[in-house]
Design a protein around this motif. Structure first.
Motif, PDB file in Angstrom:
ATOM      1  N   CYS A 147     -26.225 -23.681   3.162  1.00 38.14           N
ATOM      2  CA  CYS A 147     -26.124 -23.282   1.763  1.00 38.14           C
ATOM      3  C   CYS A 147     -24.840 -23.862   1.169  1.00 38.14           C
ATOM      4  O   CYS A 147     -24.024 -24.434   1.890  1.00 38.14           O
ATOM      5  N   ASP A 148     -24.696 -23.732  -0.130  1.00 38.87           N
ATOM      6  CA  ASP A 148     -23.617 -24.427  -0.834  1.00 38.87           C
ATOM      7  C   ASP A 148     -22.295 -23.700  -0.694  1.00 38.87           C
ATOM      8  O   ASP A 148     -21.758 -23.170  -1.655  1.00 38.87           O
ATOM      9  N   GLU A 149     -21.790 -23.664   0.534  1.00 38.99           N
ATOM     10  CA  GLU A 149     -20.482 -23.081   0.794  1.00 38.99           C
ATOM     11  C   GLU A 149     -19.795 -23.995   1.789  1.00 38.99           C
ATOM     12  O   GLU A 149     -20.425 -24.446   2.732  1.00 38.99           O
ATOM     13  N   PRO A 150     -18.523 -24.246   1.580  1.00 38.33           N
ATOM     14  CA  PRO A 150     -17.805 -25.147   2.484  1.00 38.33           C
ATOM     15  C   PRO A 150     -17.971 -24.768   3.958  1.00 38.33           C
ATOM     16  O   PRO A 150     -18.208 -25.632   4.797  1.00 38.33           O
ATOM     17  N   THR A 151     -17.895 -23.461   4.268  1.00 39.44           N
ATOM     18  CA  THR A 151     -17.993 -23.057   5.673  1.00 39.44           C
ATOM     19  C   THR A 151     -19.374 -23.370   6.235  1.00 39.44           C
ATOM     20  O   THR A 151     -19.503 -23.775   7.387  1.00 39.44           O
ATOM     21  N   SER A 152     -20.407 -23.197   5.421  1.00 38.33           N
ATOM     22  CA  SER A 152     -21.767 -23.465   5.886  1.00 38.33           C
ATOM     23  C   SER A 152     -21.926 -24.943   6.224  1.00 38.33           C
ATOM     24  O   SER A 152     -22.515 -25.305   7.247  1.00 38.33           O
ATOM     25  N   GLU A 184     -28.434 -28.615  -6.921  1.00 40.72           N
ATOM     26  CA  GLU A 184     -27.496 -28.029  -5.965  1.00 40.72           C
ATOM     27  C   GLU A 184     -27.964 -28.292  -4.532  1.00 40.72           C
ATOM     28  O   GLU A 184     -27.155 -28.574  -3.639  1.00 40.72           O
ATOM     29  N   GLY A 185     -29.273 -28.233  -4.320  1.00 43.66           N
ATOM     30  CA  GLY A 185     -29.824 -28.521  -3.001  1.00 43.66           C
ATOM     31  C   GLY A 185     -29.502 -29.944  -2.571  1.00 43.66           C
ATOM     32  O   GLY A 185     -29.038 -30.183  -1.452  1.00 43.66           O
ATOM     33  N   HIS A 186     -29.732 -30.892  -3.482  1.00 44.10           N
ATOM     34  CA  HIS A 186     -29.429 -32.294  -3.183  1.00 44.10           C
ATOM     35  C   HIS A 186     -27.940 -32.494  -2.921  1.00 44.10           C
ATOM     36  O   HIS A 186     -27.555 -33.262  -2.043  1.00 44.10           O
ATOM     37  N   ASN A 187     -27.110 -31.786  -3.682  1.00 43.45           N
ATOM     38  CA  ASN A 187     -25.664 -31.901  -3.500  1.00 43.45           C
ATOM     39  C   ASN A 187     -25.232 -31.441  -2.112  1.00 43.45           C
ATOM     40  O   ASN A 187     -24.399 -32.083  -1.466  1.00 43.45           O
ATOM     41  N   VAL A 188     -25.796 -30.318  -1.665  1.00 40.44           N
ATOM     42  CA  VAL A 188     -25.469 -29.786  -0.340  1.00 40.44           C
ATOM     43  C   VAL A 188     -25.852 -30.817   0.713  1.00 40.44           C
ATOM     44  O   VAL A 188     -25.069 -31.133   1.619  1.00 40.44           O
ATOM     45  N   PHE A 189     -27.061 -31.357   0.574  1.00 45.23           N
ATOM     46  CA  PHE A 189     -27.527 -32.354   1.534  1.00 45.23           C
ATOM     47  C   PHE A 189     -26.605 -33.571   1.540  1.00 45.23           C
ATOM     48  O   PHE A 189     -26.219 -34.070   2.593  1.00 45.23           O
ATOM     49  N   ASN A 190     -26.224 -34.025   0.348  1.00 44.05           N
ATOM     50  CA  ASN A 190     -25.375 -35.218   0.250  1.00 44.05           C
ATOM     51  C   ASN A 190     -23.998 -35.012   0.874  1.00 44.05           C
ATOM     52  O   ASN A 190     -23.458 -35.915   1.501  1.00 44.05           O
TER      53      ASN A 190
END
Length: 273
Positions: A147-152, A184-190
């Motif tokens: 998910c969109d969190e640095p720790t994740s 946001e999903g694409h950003n996390v993946f990138n």
């Protein structure tokens, strides 16, 4: 074991808090809706997450199978949508510390049901412990939930690094969970792709994103699966799209399917690594 090819998919995510069990349970239901015979194995051997999430009270667990008290068929609990669940043994010894007798038992247990399933989904424990590694490296497909969190993202990266460097896993499917927009999903993946491309020799493939959805919490409070209780929710609609993608992934080409191979790989690691 018959000639059925079985798709073996491990769902993982580095540390906890990314909704991994929720993804496993709802993906199992979405695949069942497509007509697949699904077995969901709760491989978080210390915490029986799936049972709790679905309000199930199993009488026996995988530990009983390994002790030779019953067959895997006896342990399977039927959940919503006809999915069958292999309950985790709360507080049981780690799968990786099994002796030769239990190893043989595990192979036998899965061989017994090999003709009765199309997909084996494995909900792994949180973190990067031995049992996670052994389940993931044995599976055919690995889904990393982020998910969109640095720790994740850091945790997912650490897991991918460990599995690729030390265990030869080179291909990962990435699923973004609890996103507020498709972008946001694409950003996390990138973000994950950038660090992986720079430092690791792996192929990451984007599976898609599941939206943040209030209905997930509501379903959890009722100890029901979101897909079962709120089939028209944003989360359920997105999960259907993902399930169709997963269902189109290539099946193992070996005549004996992947299940036997999976179990062999699962029990192989003692003494090898």
């Amino acid at each position: 074991m018959g000639n059925q090819s079985v798709q073996v998919i491990a769902v993982t995510g580095g540390k906890g808090g990314v909704g991994k069990t929720n993804v496993s349970v709802n993906l199992a239901l979405a695949l069942a809706e497509l007509g697949r015979r699904v077995v969901l194995m709760d491989a978080d051997l210390g915490l029986a997450n799936v049972d709790v999430q679905l309000g199930l009270r199993p009488n026996a667990t995988i530990a009983d199978v390994l002790a030779g008290n019953c067959s895997l068929r006896d342990v399977l609990v039927t959940g919503p949508g006809g999915i069958r669940i292999v309950p985790a043994a709360s507080g049981a010894a780690e799968m990786v510390n099994l002796g030769a007798r239990e190893h043989a038992g595990l192979i036998q247990a899965f061989s017994d049901i090999g003709d009765e399933l199309d997909v084996l989904l494995i909900d792994t424990a949180a973190g990067i412990g031995d049992s996670v590694v052994s389940f993931v490296r044995a599976a055919q497909e690995v889904v990393v939930v982020v998910c969109d969190e640095p720790t994740s993202i850091t945790d997912a990266y650490a897991l991918i690094k460990l599995l690729s460097r030390d265990h030869g896993v080179t291909r990962f499917r990435v699923l973004a969970n609890m996103v507020h927009s498709p972008q946001e999903g694409h950003n996390v993946f990138n973000k994950l792709l950038q660090v992986s491309d720079r430092f690791l020799d792996v192929a990451l493939q984007y599976v898609g994103a599941l939206p943040y959805d209030e209905s997930v919490r509501k379903a959890a409070q009722k100890q029901r699966a979101n897909f079962d209780l709120y089939p028209r929710s944003k989360m359920s609609l997105a999960m259907r799209t993902i399930a169709r993608k997963v269902d189109a992934w290539p099946l193992p080409t070996t005549p004996r399917g992947h299940l036997e191979f999976f179990i062999e790989r699962l029990v192989q690691r003692t003494g090898n690594d």
